[in-house]
Design a protein around this motif. Structure first.
Motif, PDB file in Angstrom:
ATOM      1  N   PRO A  97       0.701  -1.090  -0.082  1.00 52.14           N
ATOM      2  CA  PRO A  97      -0.344  -0.045  -0.186  1.00 52.14           C
ATOM      3  C   PRO A  97       0.708   1.520  -0.186  1.00 52.14           C
ATOM      4  N   ARG A  98       1.972   1.202  -0.401  1.00 50.78           N
ATOM      5  CA  ARG A  98       2.970   2.127  -0.169  1.00 50.78           C
ATOM      6  C   ARG A  98       2.609   3.494  -1.048  1.00 50.78           C
ATOM      7  N   SER A  99       2.259   3.167  -2.661  1.00 48.21           N
ATOM      8  CA  SER A  99       1.926   3.608  -3.180  1.00 48.21           C
ATOM      9  C   SER A  99       0.684   3.459  -4.381  1.00 48.21           C
ATOM     10  N   PHE A 100      -0.305   2.844  -5.074  1.00 50.76           N
ATOM     11  CA  PHE A 100      -0.937   2.863  -6.420  1.00 50.76           C
ATOM     12  C   PHE A 100      -2.187   3.714  -6.272  1.00 50.76           C
ATOM     13  N   GLU A 101      -1.936   3.646  -7.873  1.00 49.36           N
ATOM     14  CA  GLU A 101      -3.536   4.285  -8.389  1.00 49.36           C
ATOM     15  C   GLU A 101      -4.514   3.850  -8.473  1.00 49.36           C
ATOM     16  N   MET A 102      -5.648   4.276  -8.000  1.00 49.26           N
ATOM     17  CA  MET A 102      -6.727   3.872  -7.783  1.00 49.26           C
ATOM     18  C   MET A 102      -7.754   3.427  -8.157  1.00 49.26           C
ATOM     19  N   ARG A 103      -9.063   2.301  -8.556  1.00 46.59           N
ATOM     20  CA  ARG A 103      -9.460   2.957  -9.914  1.00 46.59           C
ATOM     21  C   ARG A 103     -10.817   3.551  -9.106  1.00 46.59           C
ATOM     22  N   PRO A 104     -12.161   3.528 -10.350  1.00 45.45           N
ATOM     23  CA  PRO A 104     -12.866   4.414  -9.546  1.00 45.45           C
ATOM     24  C   PRO A 104     -13.974   4.115  -8.381  1.00 45.45           C
ATOM     25  N   TYR A 105     -13.892   4.777  -7.160  1.00 47.80           N
ATOM     26  CA  TYR A 105     -15.264   4.172  -6.242  1.00 47.80           C
ATOM     27  C   TYR A 105     -13.996   3.366  -6.123  1.00 47.80           C
ATOM     28  N   GLU A 106     -12.676   2.524  -6.124  1.00 50.92           N
ATOM     29  CA  GLU A 106     -11.974   1.357  -5.210  1.00 50.92           C
ATOM     30  C   GLU A 106     -12.009   1.456  -3.662  1.00 50.92           C
ATOM     31  N   ALA A 107     -11.707   0.425  -3.466  1.00 50.63           N
ATOM     32  CA  ALA A 107     -11.485  -0.276  -2.040  1.00 50.63           C
ATOM     33  C   ALA A 107     -11.010  -1.184  -1.178  1.00 50.63           C
ATOM     34  N   ARG A 108      -9.901  -0.704  -0.605  1.00 47.67           N
ATOM     35  CA  ARG A 108      -8.668  -1.861  -0.145  1.00 47.67           C
ATOM     36  C   ARG A 108      -8.387  -1.400   1.260  1.00 47.67           C
ATOM     37  N   VAL A 109      -8.698  -2.960   1.603  1.00 54.04           N
ATOM     38  CA  VAL A 109      -7.645  -2.517   3.564  1.00 54.04           C
ATOM     39  C   VAL A 109      -6.986  -3.685   3.620  1.00 54.04           C
ATOM     40  N   TYR A 110      -5.877  -3.195   4.348  1.00 54.52           N
ATOM     41  CA  TYR A 110      -5.211  -4.121   4.303  1.00 54.52           C
ATOM     42  C   TYR A 110      -4.514  -4.516   6.267  1.00 54.52           C
ATOM     43  N   GLU A 111      -4.025  -5.205   6.000  1.00 51.23           N
ATOM     44  CA  GLU A 111      -3.383  -5.494   7.507  1.00 51.23           C
ATOM     45  C   GLU A 111      -1.793  -5.162   7.726  1.00 51.23           C
ATOM     46  N   LEU A 112      -1.496  -4.839   8.696  1.00 51.57           N
ATOM     47  CA  LEU A 112       0.007  -4.589   7.943  1.00 51.57           C
ATOM     48  C   LEU A 112       0.505  -4.921   9.258  1.00 51.57           C
ATOM     49  N   ASP A 113       2.001  -5.265   9.370  1.00 57.33           N
ATOM     50  CA  ASP A 113       2.819  -6.240  10.058  1.00 57.33           C
ATOM     51  C   ASP A 113       4.164  -4.703   9.846  1.00 57.33           C
TER      52      ASP A 113
END
Length: 588
Positions: A572-588
């Motif tokens: 998740p450091r950097s990325f292009e998002m798509r229309p109405y995109e949702a992402r949830v990450y678990e971070l360690d």
């Protein structure tokens, strides 16, 4: 099917989530904090007998559907005996069921069926006002000497006025438009109604009124229900002397009846007399509540309520006048500020209810998302937010399949008393009906009250008769039968969100931290509980912004556990998002 339906992923992925760390929860665990609430508007849910009106047996017939979705609590809109001036919010008898909805035996079977499936039931509690057909009011208006006269708020008119009745006692407005006072010819006084004239306000200063309300609440709890959603409960106390309000301040008079002088005392008394010692859930609807007022109403140190509905975030897209019948832009930056204020303000001082729509608001995907090309993506994105903020999420019937606003074309399609009054006012002011209907299509409460879309059959499978209000014409593409059959549907995404939340303590109890507060397209935040962290990244636009995680947020590894588009292994450091995109990450 939406134009880009095939682009949507199969839903959430919580299968590889770490083992839940419940021992890191630093608050007392409560079932109502961990629950998912599903709101049912019974008139529009499912009709069992072909009269065109949803009913209690209709809800019972869909218990397996609710169980399969995975909800924990059903909030049932009013089913009490009512003449239906405001679709059940004008109650004639608090201890009887409306004939159209069934009988008490039907209610008892529904309650038992829910409990058999480990689903709790909370009822709407409407005690700011009754119907004008309630026995108390009928007896109150018989004479000024009636023993029930003081159950309601009666006043003489001001001045001589037309016909000798004087002008209304003050300038307060009804929420549905016009004066909040109606003159009664029989006793030659005005009575107060903050809503429709058939909804006279109760006089909470009368201890006998309060005692009878508490007896009624106890009666329902003894029947086995699991709590109450309290309708406009912050309006029950009015300022001494009923002074005029500022006509330029929005709802004229609100300063004098939103959390009036005794509101906290009355709610605290209700808690002590009825709720204390019972394992129940309470949520108070409070149109005027601030964070500071909410803290005073809520446990652990306030008046005893579990959570409230505030209106601050659902009022941001009003026009310049601040009127709900105007349409402005949705300001995401301000929305994030409001959500953050409540997330942080109630941390340790109460508990949030998380919602974007209900029976009183337009459909959330039409309002906050895109009900056209990106209906599916935006519906999933909004749901992701509901289930990853700190608070109890509320799902309104039909949102789990992405139901949309209704395209009103004729005045005859309108059912809501508030919208009917608006149409009449604007017509008198000379506004074109085409423009009036456009506003109703954007703002009307009927948008949320069209029949539930169960299938592509006639009337969306809601009824074998003529439905009490028109079915949305998109039911052939937006319906439960289609949604439950497709792995990548909104409905299946909701199921996965519910499973994810119930097995992920950080999603319920974790601390909240807003990221990128000034980003105009992206709402991003961290949730932290002990060593567990979630990062939610939500694109509220059809644009393709680039998300860049602030360098202050460190992680060694990241796994995307929720997403509404297919994603690769990139972090998740950097990325292009798509229309109405949702992402949830678990971070360690």
């Amino acid at each position: 099917m939406d134009a880009n339906d095939s682009q949507s992923s199969g839903g959430a992925n919580g299968e590889t989530a770490r083992r839940p760390a419940w021992d890191a929860v630093d608050a007392d665990r409560e079932w109502w904090r961990e629950a998912v609430v599903y709101q049912i508007y019974p008139r529009s849910f499912f009709d069992s007998d072909g009269d065109g009106v949803g009913d209690l047996p209709g809800v019972e017939a869909k218990l397996e559907y609710l169980d399969a979705l995975g909800v924990d609590v059903v909030w049932l809109n009013p089913v009490y005996d009512s003449p239906n001036a405001d679709n059940g919010y004008d109650i004639r008898d608090y201890r009887a069921i409306m004939d159209e909805f069934g009988t008490m035996d039907d209610f008892d079977r529904l309650l038992a069926g829910l409990h058999d499936r480990d689903i709790r039931l909370i009822m709407d509690l409407v005690v700011n006002h009754t119907s004008d057909e309630h026995e108390w009011f009928r007896r109150s208006r018989e004479s000024k000497d009636s023993e029930f006269r003081d159950f309601y708020i009666w006043r003489d008119g001001r001045g001589d006025g037309p016909g000798g009745k004087g002008e209304p006692p003050n300038n307060w407005e009804s929420a549905f438009g016009g004066s909040a006072w109606t003159y009664d010819e029989r006793t030659e006084q005005y009575y107060l109604h903050l809503f429709d004239e058939k909804q006279p306000d109760l006089n909470w200063e009368n201890p006998e009124v309060r005692e009878r309300i508490y007896d009624m609440m106890t009666w329902w709890l003894d029947e086995g229900i699991d709590g109450f959603r309290m309708d406009v409960i912050d309006l029950i106390s009015k300022a001494d002397g009923l002074p005029d309000g500022d006509p330029d301040s929005g709802w004229t008079g609100a300063k004098h009846f939103m959390t009036g002088p005794n509101a906290h005392d009355y709610v605290a008394e209700m808690y002590e007399e009825v709720l204390a010692g019972r394992d129940v859930m309470t949520v108070g609807e409070m149109p005027g509540a601030t964070v500071e007022e909410a803290q005073r109403y809520l446990l652990p140190d306030g008046d005893g309520l579990d959570m409230i509905f505030h209106f601050e975030h659902v009022s941001l897209d009003y026009g310049e006048s601040g009127d709900r019948w105007t349409v402005g832009e949705f300001p995401l930056v301000e929305f994030k500020q409001v959500m953050t204020k409540w997330q942080e303000g109630l941390h340790g001082e109460g508990w949030n209810s998380v919602y974007l729509g209900n029976h009183d608001w337009p459909r959330m995907v039409s309002r906050f998302g895109d009900d056209g090309l990106y209906r599916i993506e935006s519906a999933k994105m909004l749901a992701t937010m509901l289930f990853t903020l700190r608070g109890t999420p509320y799902v309104y019937q039909g949102d789990e399949i992405g139901m949309t606003n209704f395209p009103f074309e004729r005045e005859s399609q309108i059912r809501d008393v508030s919208a009917k009054n608006f149409v009449e006012r604007k017509r008198e002011q000379g506004m074109a009906m085409e423009d009036i209907l456009e506003l109703v299509s954007h703002r009307g409460r009927d948008n949320a009250r069209t029949p539930m879309q169960w299938s592509g059959d006639e009337h969306a499978g809601f009824t074998d008769g003529e439905p009490w209000m028109p079915v949305n014409p998109n039911y052939d593409a937006v319906n439960v039968a289609d949604a439950t059959a497709r792995e990548d549907s909104i409905w299946n995404y909701y199921r996965e969100l519910i499973r994810f939340r119930e097995s992920t303590p950080v999603a319920i109890y974790g601390d909240y931290e807003l990221l990128l507060p000034d980003d105009p397209d992206v709402y991003a935040y961290l949730r932290t509980l002990g060593d567990d962290r979630l990062l939610a990244v939500l694109n509220f636009s059809e644009a393709t912004p680039t998300f860049s995680l602030p360098q202050s947020v460190e992680y060694e590894d990241a796994e995307c556990v929720l997403h509404n588009y297919a994603v690769d292994a990139e972090g998740p450091r950097s990325f292009e998002m798509r229309p109405y995109e949702a992402r949830v990450y678990e971070l360690d």
